[in-house]
Design an enzyme around this catalytic site. Sequence first.
Site: not given
Ligand SMILES: [Zn+2]
Length: 272
Positions: A5, A7, A57, A101, A112, A131
Amino acid sequence: MISADMEGATGVTWTGDVIPGTEQWQRFRRLFTADVNACVTGLVAGGAQQVVVNEAHSSQRNLLLEDLHDAARLLTGRHKPLSMMQGIDSDVDGVVFLGYHTGAGARGVLAHTYLENSITGVWLDGVPASEGRLNAALAAEHGVPVLLVTGDDLTCEDAVSYAASAWTVAVKQCVSRYAAVCLPPAVTSSQITEAATAAMACAGRATGVVAPHRVEIEFDATHLADAAAIVPTVELLGARRVGFDAASMTEAMKAFKVVTHIAAEAVEGIYG
Ligand SMILES: [Zn+2]
């Protein structure tokens, strides 16, 4: 396997850093790819024979194949049934959550859970779930250990709560949702390589445990919960909250994907 991902990549702190097509995204793709390469280097040094990198992502087309480590194979592109975890199965000996994240409603850089703002919280079996926590439960169903998690310092704290034996590398210290004290890539690369090498000691499948799970999701607007409740098995629990039961984590993640898609479709501009 690396679930990658963006972030939580080195240097990333801002919306524009991770939105495909922007100038800053073009810049951070290189830093993101460098984080992945540092991880592949470490996994190979620790004994990995093959490394599959699954893009996790946004459009899932962020990493630079032309710069990718020779030992890696890249699963790029979107519309994958298991999304961030496509490729997880009983042939995988360990998974790395790279550039992760914290979850919706938690402190952390660009925190998020799937939808950037519309989802305000997710619970897995009653526990607030990032996540990372959702994906770790899916890995556990296949008996695959989480070897390493990289991201900001709060992401690493979160990882300890769902994958106690995983190694962690904090590439930045969270100051706000959009600010962090960042280590330069030369420093994060060597830290990631070192941790990935060491983490390979934990590689090796266990027996997967398939069990039922309950997922609850809270949105920032009532009509998004209404939209999600259209999905069979999903029930409205409150004005902005839905929940569902699934026979396995794989089924739970597939249902979760449908819920996020249908809710995202219902977002309407600033009154979304
Ligand atoms: Zn992401």
